[in-house]
Structures are given as C-alpha cells and as structure tokens.
Scaffold this motif. Structure first.
Motif, mmCIF file in Angstrom:
data_model
loop_
_atom_site.group_PDB
_atom_site.id
_atom_site.type_symbol
_atom_site.label_atom_id
_atom_site.label_comp_id
_atom_site.label_asym_id
_atom_site.label_seq_id
_atom_site.Cartn_x
_atom_site.Cartn_y
_atom_site.Cartn_z
ATOM 1 N N VAL A 25 -8.082 1.614 2.159
ATOM 2 C CA VAL A 25 -6.889 0.777 2.080
ATOM 3 C C VAL A 25 -5.687 1.518 1.481
ATOM 4 N N PHE A 26 -5.966 2.430 0.540
ATOM 5 C CA PHE A 26 -4.828 3.125 -0.080
ATOM 6 C C PHE A 26 -4.196 4.140 0.865
ATOM 7 N N LYS A 27 -5.033 4.753 1.738
ATOM 8 C CA LYS A 27 -4.447 5.624 2.759
ATOM 9 C C LYS A 27 -3.579 4.784 3.694
ATOM 10 N N ASP A 28 -4.075 3.617 4.045
ATOM 11 C CA ASP A 28 -3.310 2.722 4.920
ATOM 12 C C ASP A 28 -1.982 2.344 4.258
ATOM 13 N N MET A 29 -2.045 2.001 2.969
ATOM 14 C CA MET A 29 -0.804 1.668 2.251
ATOM 15 C C MET A 29 0.135 2.859 2.184
ATOM 16 N N PHE A 30 -0.439 4.018 1.953
ATOM 17 C CA PHE A 30 0.367 5.237 1.804
ATOM 18 C C PHE A 30 1.054 5.603 3.119
ATOM 19 N N VAL A 31 0.314 5.461 4.241
ATOM 20 C CA VAL A 31 0.862 5.846 5.545
ATOM 21 C C VAL A 31 1.785 4.767 6.099
ATOM 22 N N ARG A 32 1.350 3.506 5.994
ATOM 23 C CA ARG A 32 2.071 2.429 6.672
ATOM 24 C C ARG A 32 2.920 1.577 5.729
ATOM 25 N N GLY A 33 2.628 1.622 4.451
ATOM 26 C CA GLY A 33 3.282 0.680 3.536
ATOM 27 C C GLY A 33 4.680 1.103 3.097
ATOM 28 N N GLU A 34 5.303 0.226 2.334
ATOM 29 C CA GLU A 34 6.640 0.470 1.784
ATOM 30 C C GLU A 34 6.639 1.705 0.882
ATOM 31 N N LYS A 35 7.704 2.461 0.982
ATOM 32 C CA LYS A 35 7.837 3.641 0.127
ATOM 33 C C LYS A 35 9.188 3.593 -0.595
ATOM 34 N N THR A 36 9.401 4.563 -1.482
ATOM 35 C CA THR A 36 10.656 4.622 -2.224
ATOM 36 C C THR A 36 11.799 5.064 -1.317
ATOM 37 N N GLY A 37 11.482 5.818 -0.278
ATOM 38 C CA GLY A 37 12.501 6.304 0.656
ATOM 39 C C GLY A 37 11.890 6.398 2.044
ATOM 40 N N PRO A 43 5.507 7.103 -3.165
ATOM 41 C CA PRO A 43 5.788 5.751 -3.654
ATOM 42 C C PRO A 43 5.791 5.674 -5.192
ATOM 43 N N HIS A 44 6.935 5.347 -5.726
ATOM 44 C CA HIS A 44 7.011 5.124 -7.179
ATOM 45 C C HIS A 44 8.286 4.365 -7.477
ATOM 46 N N ALA A 45 8.304 3.670 -8.602
ATOM 47 C CA ALA A 45 9.548 3.043 -9.048
ATOM 48 C C ALA A 45 10.507 4.157 -9.439
ATOM 49 N N ALA A 104 -2.077 3.583 -7.972
ATOM 50 C CA ALA A 104 -1.600 4.730 -8.757
ATOM 51 C C ALA A 104 -2.725 5.739 -8.961
ATOM 52 N N ASN A 105 -3.909 5.239 -9.267
ATOM 53 C CA ASN A 105 -5.058 6.120 -9.468
ATOM 54 C C ASN A 105 -5.427 6.842 -8.173
ATOM 55 N N ALA A 106 -5.372 6.129 -7.050
ATOM 56 C CA ALA A 106 -5.703 6.749 -5.755
ATOM 57 C C ALA A 106 -4.708 7.863 -5.427
ATOM 58 N N LEU A 107 -3.445 7.643 -5.739
ATOM 59 C CA LEU A 107 -2.424 8.667 -5.495
ATOM 60 C C LEU A 107 -2.665 9.898 -6.373
ATOM 61 N N CYS A 108 -3.031 9.656 -7.627
ATOM 62 C CA CYS A 108 -3.313 10.784 -8.527
ATOM 63 C C CYS A 108 -4.527 11.577 -8.053
#
Lengths: 360, 360
Positions: A25-37, A43-45, A104-108
């Motif tokens: 799911v985190f790969k899906d969020m990373f590829v398809r989800g909202e990002k900072t730009g 993806p980060h605040a 956040a942990n998955a990204l790290c």
C-alpha cells in the motif's frame, strides 16, 4: 591527516529512486498518491519559509541520477581530499513531518535500502546514516535493529524538528536500540512543519534568512532535554551528534543549564553530574556552518568554552549553499587533526583508517 | 557612580490592590470571576513548568502590602546604594496570556494606575514601566498615549512570551506610540502559556530548571524579527530593552543573522545595515541573570563580541531567587560606570541625576 566529512548530502534528482525499494500500500501511495510537488517529489510537510535561492550550490547541476555521485566526487571528495564522508541523505529526514507514522517509516526503510544498495557501493569513502521516523519510536527502533549491524552504517539520523524534545521518555526506545547496535543518534537541521512542534519560540518568524539564523533553538531544547531527562545516565555510552545547527550558542546554554541545575537539582535526582559534563562526554556538534565573526578571537573563546577541540566534528554540508571548505575552516590550527578527523573516529567506531594515514 | 537597577520588581501581596483602579464589567469579572488561584490571585494563564521553590528570595517575606516597599528599601535600595530603580511589576505582564484582549487591557490599565498612585509616590528613586497587553496593539497604543507622558514613566513593558515575533507588523502601532512618547519598548521574561506561542522550539520541555535555561529562545526570535522586519528603519530612535533573558547568546545569534543577511538580503530590501549594527544602535539587554562560567574570560570575550560595554544595563531582579548583587557583578571593571548607570541614562532620558553624582 585523516579527514572525515560528517555531513555530506547524497542527493537524488527524483524521489522515484525509492520506488524499487517499496511495496504494498505504501508503494501505491508513493507512486499514485498526493505529493508535496510534481512527480519526483518526496512526500513531506513543508516549512512556510522558502529559501529565496534554493538550497544547492549554483555550480552543482545534476541532470541524471549518476551525476549526483560524479559531481560530489569531482567537486568535493577528490578535490578536497576527503577520506571518509558520512552520507546524510537530504529529504529523507523530512519524513518526520508526516502525520502517518507507518508511511513515514516505510519511506525511511526505502531510503535506507536505497542508500545501502546505490550509494554505499559507489565509493570506499562512503559511510551511511540510517534515517528513522521518530513519530513511532518502536518502529524506528525496529528499523535500527534491522540495518544497524551493517558494517558501513555508522549512525541513526533524524531531523532536529521534532514533536517533542528528544529527551522525552517517548523516544527512549530509539536510544535503547542505538545503544544495542553501538550507533550514535544524530539530528540534522530540518523537519520544520507538519506534525512537528514549532521549531522556534514566540511564534512563526517571517523571512528565510531570519529564520535560518534562529533554527538552532530546537537543538538547544534537545540538548537541555536529553541531559535533564537522564538519557546519558540510562545509556552512558550513547553519543548524540547535532548537525548543521551552528555551534556558538552552546556555551551560553550550558552556562544557564549548569547554574539552574545547581540551584534546583531536586527536580532531577537521577543526574549525577553537571549538564556541561554530560555535554562534554556525550554530545558532539558538526562545524558547518561555523560562525564567522569579524574578530575570530571571539569565536575561538566561544569554541574553547565548549571544549571544541574535543566536541567538534568537521562537516562541509556539500552541496548546499553555505558549504564550508575544509581548506578554509577558521578553527585554532592546533585543533585541526582532532576536529577534521580524530574526533569523528572516536564517535564512528566502524571507520578504521589505515594506521599510516593517522601518523601523517 | 550613579547606579540604575533596570529590573526591580514591585510585588503585591494580593492582586486585590488593583480593585480600586477598576470599574464596570471588568471590575466585576476581577472581583467575582474565575481566577488562576484563590482570592488575591491575578488572572492569567499559567506555564506548565512550576518553580520548585517559588520565585521569591527566602529572606523576603512581606505580610502586609507596605512590607513590599519596606523590605525593598531595607534589603536592596538602601543596602546596595541603588540611585534609580526601574519598577517592572511582577504578574502584570502575564496579562499577555489572556484570550480576552479587552480584559487584559483593563488589567494593565489598573496596574498602571496603581503603579503611579501607590509605588511611584513612595520613593524618589522609583521610575515606572507601564505594562500593556500586546494582544490588541491599538488598545496598547492608546494606553501608551494615555500615560506615556507621565514624568516618572520611563518605558513600555510586555512579556517576552508573545503570540508572534515582535517585529510582526501586527505590533507596529505599539512602536508608533512608543516613538511618539519617546519611550523604550521593553520585554521581560514571562508570559508563557495561554494564547501566547510556545516559548521554545521543538516542543514543551519538562523541568523548571531545564526550561528556564532555554527560555531566552523567545528573545532570540524577537531580536531577529525586530531587525528583519525593519522596525529600526521605521523608528530609528526606538530602543528595545530585553530584560532577564540572559546575554551570552547574543553574539551567536548576531553572527548567524549577519551571515545569512549577507547571502540573502534580497528578502528584506528595506534594511540598510547589518543586523549586528541595528542591534548595537537600538537594542539593550539587562544583565541579570549574568552567566557564570568557570572561566570568566570566556564570558568577557562573549560580552566584548556583543559590545557589552555599551549594550548592557545592570539589573538585580530583586526580590527573585536568582538576584544579582551589584557588588558582585562579574563584568570587566572598566565597564562598571557604563553598565551600572550611564548606559541606562542614555536610554531612560527622563532620569536626570545630579551632575555631582555623575562626576564621582
């Protein structure tokens, strides 16, 4: 002389380099989800203070991913005779700003696998920092145990922007894991915004140059907290490294901590020594950006007051706008061997230089 | 030598002393409404860090209201040869923590009338600070204009805890009024909690001694903000006085401000000088609590780096726990006449000592 650069940023052109190291799911969020730009953004605040020129030096313009290493080797490592470079990533520590600690942990984790797989293999001078998301200290501790035994990993890294002062018991599982793996705990300037507490006191400042000048405030809070909460009584061997937060503020904070502790120590009966003594034994600071007063003697008196000969670690902050040049570091000349390398070797025990290099 | 104590606290035993100076709905709220503690408590939000011993010196135990002056005269003014004492109140500045700016303003007005009516009449050595509630800068400006012309009022006072950094345009009506009345704007350590922003960066610290050591962070933010926002270009004659926030942090902040401004000045084109130059011309700090390192030379190098000979004002902080004794102030001996009095006279123009006292 053996030179260790304690803050060398391994950039990426695009955060999509992390995709191969993610799944589910985190790969899906990373590829398809909202990002900072746009595509390629991590993806980060984000801070509300924007650097008016961008962070990178104007002469560093990578186009393809491999340019990042090529330029670093050419313009920094080879040119400046760096013998060991502690890689500190770049945007990865910003994961600390995310509300979702699991993401956040998955990204790290993805960053750490990429670091080991891509960067650490490129050059024998490279040593790695594993980045953890402090929002969930148990997950962070698991990540430290997962990779902390890697022979070229030398520290655990977070942003100095945090939800709570780092001495808080909330974070102690991280120190337990660091102590178990024999790794220092390092914080690097960054992680402003998102779920993290305001980085400075008295409300949000306005301009970038103004804000950047006072961001060491968060580091002051962490120093006071780590000492007062007894982290160095629980883990006497733990080293904490503060990166890119300036250094000249240290004596003023230690003087107040010592004076207040002397008067009101009944609040923290677990402490056995003065705050300044814990500082000297357990905390180190990287030099960049080293303050530059008109009169260098004022700086040197300040550095002497913090035992800088033994507590400072050289850092270049390559490739950032305020890069410090090893050939132009205005510290007392007699301290150079220690600050440029020996102090780092004392902290990063896995870096063992050839004996011949230490003698020279 | 003419000695000016720039932070002398005129205590009350009970905040009910303000009742005669209030009327209407706010008097009703003050007498009958919720307070921070039992009858006699001043209404304000409170810090979550409690001093483990209480703030007052153990040898100062007023029972009746007039004891407050009697003890100050006996144990401080007469004993230490204080020639002028700038009264800074005590709890009044905590009105800055209240959500209701109209109530906060009414409390400040009552305090100011009480100050003039009760305290300033007691002793020719007394000079007053009018306290304003910065939550509503227009009301604060009106209060400055109402009483700022009083011949024994010498400054406008707020807490260093604030909703926003004090350079924010939100606060400019206050500086307009200060400039108009020829009064310095002073901030005193305090005002943590309530509607004010967190006083330190990176989340709430835990213990009182730890927190008190790092509370100068808010003052750092205000210094950076006042300079960056161009307050001293708009009001070149305005003096800002920082009270009880320590002093040794100043050079470290100025060095970073200068370096960042040099690199990124395009953000603030209205500035014409280096941040450190605005500091020297427009900002002053009270000495108490003066830092006490093991090696006084380290402190003196720091004070020299901030031009302490011209920027420091002696303060005792009577009757607080960390009182600084005028006879035991560890500044360079050659600076004593300036720091103990002349620098204050340069800022508080209404204090004019007999010529004979200046010559001695």
């Amino acid at each position: 002389m053996f030179i260790v650069d304690c803050d060398c940023h391994n950039y990426w052109c695009s955060a999509t380099v992390l995709e191969p190291y993610m799944d589910g799911v985190f790969k899906d969020m990373f590829v398809r989800g909202e990002k900072t730009g746009p595509s390629g953004a991590f993806p980060h605040a984000h801070r509300p203070w924007f650097h008016p020129e961008g962070f990178a030096r104007h002469d560093i313009n990578p186009v393809e991913e491999d340019d990042n290493y090529r330029l670093m080797k050419e313009k920094h490592l080879d040119k400046k005779g760096i013998d060991a470079a502690i890689l500190t990533g770049d945007e990865a520590i910003e994961a600390s700003t995310l509300a979702n600690p699991y993401y956040a942990n998955a990204l790290c984790k993805a960053y750490n696998d990429y670091l080991i797989d891509y960067w650490l293999k490129k050059d024998d001078r490279f040593w790695g920092s594993i980045v953890v998301a402090p929002q969930d200290p148990q997950l962070a501790a698991a990540e430290i145990r997962r990779l902390g035994g890697h022979p070229r990993i030398v520290q655990v890294l977070v942003s100095h922007g945090a939800q709570r002062p780092y001495g808080d018991p909330f974070y102690h599982p991280i120190y337990e894991a660091c102590a178990e793996m024999g790794l220092p705990f390092a914080m690097h300037l960054g992680g402003q915004g998102g779920v993290n507490s305001a980085p400075i006191g008295a409300g949000p400042s306005t301009f970038f140059w103004e804000t950047h000048a006072i961001l060491p405030q968060s580091a002051m809070t962490h120093v006071a907290s780590l000492i007062a909460q007894g982290v160095f009584e629980k883990w006497p061997e733990l080293k904490v490294i503060i990166i890119e937060c300036g250094v000249a503020w240290v004596p003023s904070v230690l003087w107040r901590l010592d004076a207040n502790y002397r008067a009101l120590r009944k609040e923290t009966p677990w402490l056995k020594r003065l705050p300044s003594e814990y500082f000297r034994s357990n905390i180190r600071l990287s030099t960049q950006p080293l303050e530059q007063p008109a009169n260098v003697q004022h700086l040197w008196a300040t550095l002497e007051a913090m035992d800088g000969e033994n507590t400072l670690l050289f850092a270049s902050d390559y490739p950032h706008w305020d890069y410090d040049d090893v050939d132009n570091l205005h510290i007392p000349p007699a301290w150079r061997a220690k600050v440029l390398g020996l102090n780092a070797l004392d902290v990063y025990k896995r870096i063992v230089p050839p004996a011949a290099m230490l003698a020279s």
